[in-house]
Design a protein around this motif. Sequence first.
Motif, short mmCIF file in Angstrom:
data_model
loop_
_atom_site.label_atom_id
_atom_site.label_comp_id
_atom_site.label_asym_id
_atom_site.label_seq_id
_atom_site.Cartn_x
_atom_site.Cartn_y
_atom_site.Cartn_z
N UNK A 78 -22.95 -5.47 10.70
CA UNK A 78 -24.24 -6.14 11.53
C UNK A 78 -24.64 -7.37 10.38
N UNK A 79 -24.39 -7.07 9.11
CA UNK A 79 -24.73 -8.10 7.89
C UNK A 79 -23.58 -9.12 8.13
N UNK A 80 -22.36 -8.75 8.62
CA UNK A 80 -21.27 -9.96 8.61
C UNK A 80 -21.39 -10.63 9.82
N UNK A 81 -21.51 -10.09 11.08
CA UNK A 81 -21.75 -10.78 12.17
C UNK A 81 -23.20 -10.70 12.74
N UNK A 82 -24.16 -11.02 12.30
CA UNK A 82 -25.61 -10.90 12.89
C UNK A 82 -25.78 -11.53 14.15
N UNK A 83 -25.33 -12.60 14.36
CA UNK A 83 -25.56 -13.10 15.91
C UNK A 83 -24.84 -12.29 16.82
N UNK A 84 -23.60 -12.07 16.73
CA UNK A 84 -22.89 -11.15 17.79
C UNK A 84 -23.38 -9.88 17.89
N UNK A 85 -23.85 -9.30 16.94
CA UNK A 85 -24.39 -7.83 17.17
C UNK A 85 -26.06 -7.59 17.21
N UNK A 86 -26.52 -8.94 17.21
CA UNK A 86 -27.97 -8.95 17.41
C UNK A 86 -28.78 -8.22 16.19
N UNK A 87 -28.20 -8.51 15.11
CA UNK A 87 -28.70 -7.65 13.76
C UNK A 87 -29.48 -8.58 12.74
N UNK A 88 -30.51 -7.85 12.55
CA UNK A 88 -31.67 -8.87 11.56
C UNK A 88 -31.95 -8.02 10.62
N UNK A 89 -31.59 -8.32 9.22
CA UNK A 89 -31.89 -7.79 8.22
C UNK A 89 -33.21 -8.50 7.59
N UNK A 90 -34.48 -7.68 7.74
CA UNK A 90 -35.76 -8.16 7.66
C UNK A 90 -35.91 -8.45 6.21
N UNK A 91 -36.11 -9.87 5.80
CA UNK A 91 -36.56 -10.08 4.28
C UNK A 91 -37.83 -10.89 4.44
N UNK A 92 -38.16 -11.52 5.58
CA UNK A 92 -39.58 -12.02 5.64
C UNK A 92 -40.24 -11.49 6.99
N UNK A 93 -41.05 -10.42 6.78
CA UNK A 93 -41.27 -9.72 7.86
C UNK A 93 -42.19 -10.64 8.92
N UNK A 94 -42.96 -11.23 8.59
CA UNK A 94 -44.04 -12.31 9.38
C UNK A 94 -43.03 -13.39 10.11
N UNK A 95 -41.90 -13.79 9.66
CA UNK A 95 -41.21 -14.85 10.27
C UNK A 95 -40.25 -14.08 11.23
N UNK A 96 -39.53 -12.83 10.58
CA UNK A 96 -38.39 -12.30 11.36
C UNK A 96 -38.82 -11.45 12.68
N UNK A 97 -40.05 -10.73 12.25
CA UNK A 97 -40.49 -10.01 13.30
C UNK A 97 -41.13 -10.85 14.54
N UNK A 98 -41.63 -12.03 14.44
CA UNK A 98 -42.09 -12.79 15.51
C UNK A 98 -41.10 -13.14 16.28
N UNK A 99 -39.94 -13.23 15.66
CA UNK A 99 -38.92 -13.84 16.40
C UNK A 99 -38.04 -12.90 17.27
N UNK A 100 -38.22 -11.60 17.30
CA UNK A 100 -37.29 -10.48 17.73
C UNK A 100 -37.36 -10.30 19.23
N UNK A 101 -36.60 -9.86 19.91
CA UNK A 101 -36.62 -9.70 21.28
C UNK A 101 -35.94 -8.28 21.57
N UNK A 102 -36.16 -8.01 22.77
CA UNK A 102 -35.43 -6.46 23.17
C UNK A 102 -34.07 -6.31 22.95
N UNK A 103 -33.80 -5.09 22.54
CA UNK A 103 -32.51 -4.84 22.18
C UNK A 103 -31.71 -5.18 20.69
#
Length: 267
Positions: A78-103
């Motif tokens: 997931x960390x190596x291919x975040x875009x392909x696996x839809x993997x988000x390691x949350x480091x800045x919650x306010x920014x990262x969470x707001x951009x998340x989507x189903x799945x």
Amino acid sequence: MLISAQYVDRDALLNYIAGLEGGVRQTGVSRSKGSRGVGAALGAGPVKADARGDRESEDTLTTTDHDASRLQRLIAAGRESPDALGWVEVLEPDTDFAGLSLGEFIEWECDIFMPEGVAALSNQSGFRETLRQFQDLAPAARALGLDMNGMPAEDEMQAMGTFLENLDVPPVVVGEDSDTAWRVVGSLTPQWVRPGATLDDRVRIIGKVKKVVGEGKWYPLISLPGMNLVSREERRRMEREGPADAATQANYAEGPLLVVEYLAIYS
């Protein structure tokens, strides 16, 4: 990092690993070869010659795949291919969470806890055992003349115990952090909770996003998977209307919020 897991959904993990690796590993065999010498001194008098022969040796090690290894491989992928696996390691919650989507998957370090009301119903707080102990001790306490004022009657405790024993409510875990107003919530499959797990700690969670609840909105906890306490229509009504008063707010989680399907809770 070596993983100490309080919860791992093994069925889900197997499915994800099978999709990632094209199947599930069953056993593995590793072999190492080497040689060792066999020597003897030949000759007479002060002159000697060494005659050595090499004999090959082989060591074989058989291993079986394990959930901890599978989880580590999934995290690494997931960390190596975040875009392909839809993997988000949350480091800045306010920014990262707001951009998340189903799945999408989230990997986040946070504090977790169980809402008190759900913990009692799911028996994660030990409430059922406490109630059973009171039932067992009540007759002896009355026989000894102890003050039982304020305690429920035995028939009331019996009715409550029977109700709880027949109630199948899964554990619910909320994740939060002091750096953000965002929280996560999800139910657990009881069979995958490690015996002795506290579910009240600083941990890392991995979850698959099922729903995004905006700021100022409410999500009823009985809408979580496994909470088959009311009809679908009633759950929809509760989501639309939110809590009727302060007394019922404990049955809801307030946004901004992510409803997740927990895959792992570990440190």
